[in-house]
Design a protein around this motif. Structure first.
Motif, PDB file in Angstrom:
ATOM      1  N   PRO A  10       0.803  -1.228   0.000  1.00  0.00           N
ATOM      2  CA  PRO A  10       0.000   0.000   0.000  1.00  0.00           C
ATOM      3  C   PRO A  10       0.833   1.273   0.000  1.00  0.00           C
ATOM      4  O   PRO A  10       0.347   2.326  -0.410  1.00  0.00           O
ATOM      5  N   GLU A  11       2.093   1.196   0.448  1.00  0.00           N
ATOM      6  CA  GLU A  11       2.935   2.391   0.471  1.00  0.00           C
ATOM      7  C   GLU A  11       3.421   2.753  -0.940  1.00  0.00           C
ATOM      8  O   GLU A  11       3.387   3.913  -1.343  1.00  0.00           O
ATOM      9  N   THR A  12       3.881   1.759  -1.684  1.00  0.00           N
ATOM     10  CA  THR A  12       4.348   2.018  -3.046  1.00  0.00           C
ATOM     11  C   THR A  12       3.237   1.889  -4.068  1.00  0.00           C
ATOM     12  O   THR A  12       3.389   2.303  -5.218  1.00  0.00           O
ATOM     13  N   GLU A  13       2.093   1.281  -3.655  1.00  0.00           N
ATOM     14  CA  GLU A  13       0.971   0.995  -4.550  1.00  0.00           C
ATOM     15  C   GLU A  13       1.413   0.129  -5.718  1.00  0.00           C
ATOM     16  O   GLU A  13       0.962   0.298  -6.848  1.00  0.00           O
ATOM     17  N   GLU A  14       2.318  -0.798  -5.444  1.00  0.00           N
ATOM     18  CA  GLU A  14       2.813  -1.722  -6.460  1.00  0.00           C
ATOM     19  C   GLU A  14       2.722  -3.154  -5.947  1.00  0.00           C
ATOM     20  O   GLU A  14       2.649  -3.403  -4.736  1.00  0.00           O
ATOM     21  N   CYS A  15       2.753  -4.099  -6.898  1.00  0.00           N
ATOM     22  CA  CYS A  15       2.737  -5.520  -6.571  1.00  0.00           C
ATOM     23  C   CYS A  15       4.143  -6.094  -6.803  1.00  0.00           C
ATOM     24  O   CYS A  15       4.769  -5.799  -7.829  1.00  0.00           O
ATOM     25  N   THR A  16       4.609  -6.890  -5.865  1.00  0.00           N
ATOM     26  CA  THR A  16       5.917  -7.520  -5.996  1.00  0.00           C
ATOM     27  C   THR A  16       5.792  -9.005  -5.699  1.00  0.00           C
ATOM     28  O   THR A  16       4.971  -9.421  -4.880  1.00  0.00           O
ATOM     29  N   PRO A  17       6.622  -9.857  -6.365  1.00  0.00           N
ATOM     30  CA  PRO A  17       6.528 -11.303  -6.143  1.00  0.00           C
ATOM     31  C   PRO A  17       6.819 -11.671  -4.691  1.00  0.00           C
ATOM     32  O   PRO A  17       7.752 -11.150  -4.075  1.00  0.00           O
ATOM     33  N   ILE A  18       6.002 -12.576  -4.159  1.00  0.00           N
ATOM     34  CA  ILE A  18       6.242 -13.090  -2.812  1.00  0.00           C
ATOM     35  C   ILE A  18       7.520 -13.916  -2.800  1.00  0.00           C
ATOM     36  O   ILE A  18       8.321 -13.831  -1.869  1.00  0.00           O
ATOM     37  N   ASP A  19       7.713 -14.716  -3.832  1.00  0.00           N
ATOM     38  CA  ASP A  19       8.921 -15.517  -3.994  1.00  0.00           C
ATOM     39  C   ASP A  19       9.619 -15.067  -5.270  1.00  0.00           C
ATOM     40  O   ASP A  19       9.136 -15.337  -6.371  1.00  0.00           O
ATOM     41  N   PRO A  20      10.759 -14.393  -5.174  1.00  0.00           N
ATOM     42  CA  PRO A  20      11.442 -13.900  -6.383  1.00  0.00           C
ATOM     43  C   PRO A  20      11.811 -14.996  -7.371  1.00  0.00           C
ATOM     44  O   PRO A  20      12.030 -14.715  -8.555  1.00  0.00           O
ATOM     45  N   ALA A  21      11.860 -16.245  -6.902  1.00  0.00           N
ATOM     46  CA  ALA A  21      12.209 -17.352  -7.794  1.00  0.00           C
ATOM     47  C   ALA A  21      10.993 -17.950  -8.498  1.00  0.00           C
ATOM     48  O   ALA A  21      11.139 -18.853  -9.338  1.00  0.00           O
ATOM     49  N   ASP A  22       9.814 -17.454  -8.188  1.00  0.00           N
ATOM     50  CA  ASP A  22       8.579 -17.989  -8.778  1.00  0.00           C
ATOM     51  C   ASP A  22       8.583 -17.746 -10.288  1.00  0.00           C
ATOM     52  O   ASP A  22       8.668 -16.603 -10.749  1.00  0.00           O
ATOM     53  N   GLN A  23       8.483 -18.813 -11.088  1.00  0.00           N
ATOM     54  CA  GLN A  23       8.495 -18.714 -12.543  1.00  0.00           C
ATOM     55  C   GLN A  23       7.111 -18.589 -13.148  1.00  0.00           C
ATOM     56  O   GLN A  23       6.962 -18.190 -14.304  1.00  0.00           O
TER      57      GLN A  23
END
Length: 450
Positions: free
Chosen positions: A306-319
């Motif tokens: 909510p601070e950046t209003e962006e979505c980021t991967p929970i697991d950076p290795a997720d393909q």
């Protein structure tokens, strides 16, 4: 909401997606262009005047184009585009503006000034004792359709478009004005014409609802009735046993926008921006919808910050389980008609400034991808939203015309401190040459006779 049929599709559609993900026959499995190649490159030197989304520019921001093919000679053809709060702009084939229409207050007792989001063309519509071609527009601030009759003289007419919207048309997705003002309203749009009736297909902003509405004569003006809806999926089961929900800001669903209807088969192609490309039979419920290609990050589990209003991967290795051609958002969609069942489906891959081309027939196999560079003072295409294409010779575009939105516009003379958009024209022969596609301009494919 006015509706005579509602189908909840989540379970049945999601089950079919598991089969698609596990199989090898999806459009996403095809190799784009030649092995190892990036997108093919085509060029444009023809672009419309810049639009600015600020007070000085009339809060005009380009979004979606439509090509009207003139009946009295194709040189009279028009490109009609939405400019959101800035209304509509009408251009000739040299990209010269021939008309600017403001987003006026909708003809209703509780009407607000409009926000025109998407546009498409309905040919030969009968109302008020006449038969005319009509630009059909989605109005987000009034959750309804607006209609503009097109003068047969087209670019030569003193006033090419005139509004003919009937008064007091129903909201498409909202029970009352208070809900309309929350903003989850009419968004993407395409026209569907059958031998019996003319329809608009409309998406809902921030939700997964699709609607059809039949165009009708209302006291000599044009309105709509018989609104039918379906709900498309918001979550998707994956082969690893998890369920994936595209990451969105709170209160917003993974909506659809770009639409086109194959007028010969009654198949709707719809871009669900963070999901991929759907094939849906009309009328709704004829068969189960099928997801024929997926955005690259399909299935990657994200978290919303909510601070950046962006979505980021929970697991950076997720393909994930994504496709190869579409980088979210999957946006504009249109068809180039060839003989019989042949032709091409074109989709804008907004996230990487490219366009994906699929076969119109069969399983809609991926043919290849391309991007558009600018020459002779025009700039390259960035972040394309809406697009339109015709196989008909129009003006100097003797093998057909492709028109695309460009945001941000960065060409010569553009004020880089202002939010700038516009639209660019590309000859179909350039795209066909780059991707080894077929060209067909026969009158049998004229949009008036589909």
């Amino acid at each position: 909401m006015v509706a005579d049929m509602t189908r909840i599709m989540h379970g049945a559609v999601a089950a079919s997606i598991v089969v698609l993900l596990a199989g090898a026959s999806s459009a996403a499995q095809a190799a784009p262009n030649r092995p190892g190649d990036g997108p093919a490159v085509v060029t444009t030197d023809n672009e419309t005047p810049v639009l600015y989304d600020d007070d000085e520019g009339g809060n005009a921001t380009g979004d979606d184009p439509a090509i009207w093919v003139g009946a009295e000679g194709t040189d009279s053809s028009l490109v009609i585009v939405t400019a959101k709060e800035g209304g509509l702009r009408v251009y000739d084939l040299d990209s010269t503006e021939v008309q600017s229409l403001p987003a006026t207050v909708a003809p209703r007792a509780d009407g607000a000034a409009g926000r025109y989001n998407n546009v498409d063309i309905a040919y030969g519509v009968e109302f008020g004792g006449r038969t005319v071609d009509v630009a059909v527009v989605s109005d987000r601030y009034n959750d309804q359709l607006r209609f503009f009759a097109i003068d047969p003289a087209g670019a030569s007419a003193q006033t090419p478009l005139v509004e003919v919207t009937a008064a007091e048309q129903p909201f498409l997705f909202s029970p009352d004005r208070e809900v309309v003002d929350e903003g989850h309203t009419a968004y993407g749009l395409a026209v569907w014409q059958t031998a019996e009736a003319d329809y608009a297909v409309v998406t809902q902003e921030g939700a997964t609802t699709l609607a059809t509405a039949r165009l009708v004569d209302v006291g000599g003006a044009l309105g709509y009735a018989d609104v039918s809806t379906i709900e498309m999926p918001a979550s998707f089961p994956l082969p690893d046993g998890s369920v994936w929900t595209p990451c969105e800001e709170p209160g917003v669903g993974p909506h659809l926008e770009g639409l086109t209807v194959d007028q010969r088969t009654g198949v709707l192609y719809a871009g669900q921006e963070d999901v991929g490309l759907w094939r849906i039979a009309l009328p709704f419920g004829s068969t189960e919808p099928e997801l024929i290609d997926r955005v690259r990050d399909f299935g990657i589990h994200d978290a919303y910050d909510p601070e950046t209003e962006e979505c980021t991967p929970i697991d950076p290795a997720d393909q994930g389980y994504g496709g190869t051609a579409l980088e979210a958002d999957a946006e504009g969609v249109d068809l180039y008609y060839g003989p019989g069942a042949t032709g091409y489906l074109i989709v804008s891959s907004q996230g990487d400034d490219t366009f994906a081309v699929y076969q119109r027939q069969g399983r809609n196999a991926l043919v290849g991808t391309f991007r558009v560079d600018g020459v002779d003072g025009a700039d390259e295409i960035n972040g394309s939203d809406g697009l339109a294409v015709t196989n008909r010779p129009v003006g100097d575009y003797r093998q057909g015309l492709f028109v695309t939105h460009d945001e941000p516009e960065t060409g010569t003379g553009v004020d880089s401190e202002r939010d700038a958009t516009n639209f660019s024209y590309v000859g179909w022969e350039d795209i066909a040459r780059a991707l080894r596609l077929k060209v067909d301009t026969s009158a049998g494919n004229d949009p008036r006779f589909r």
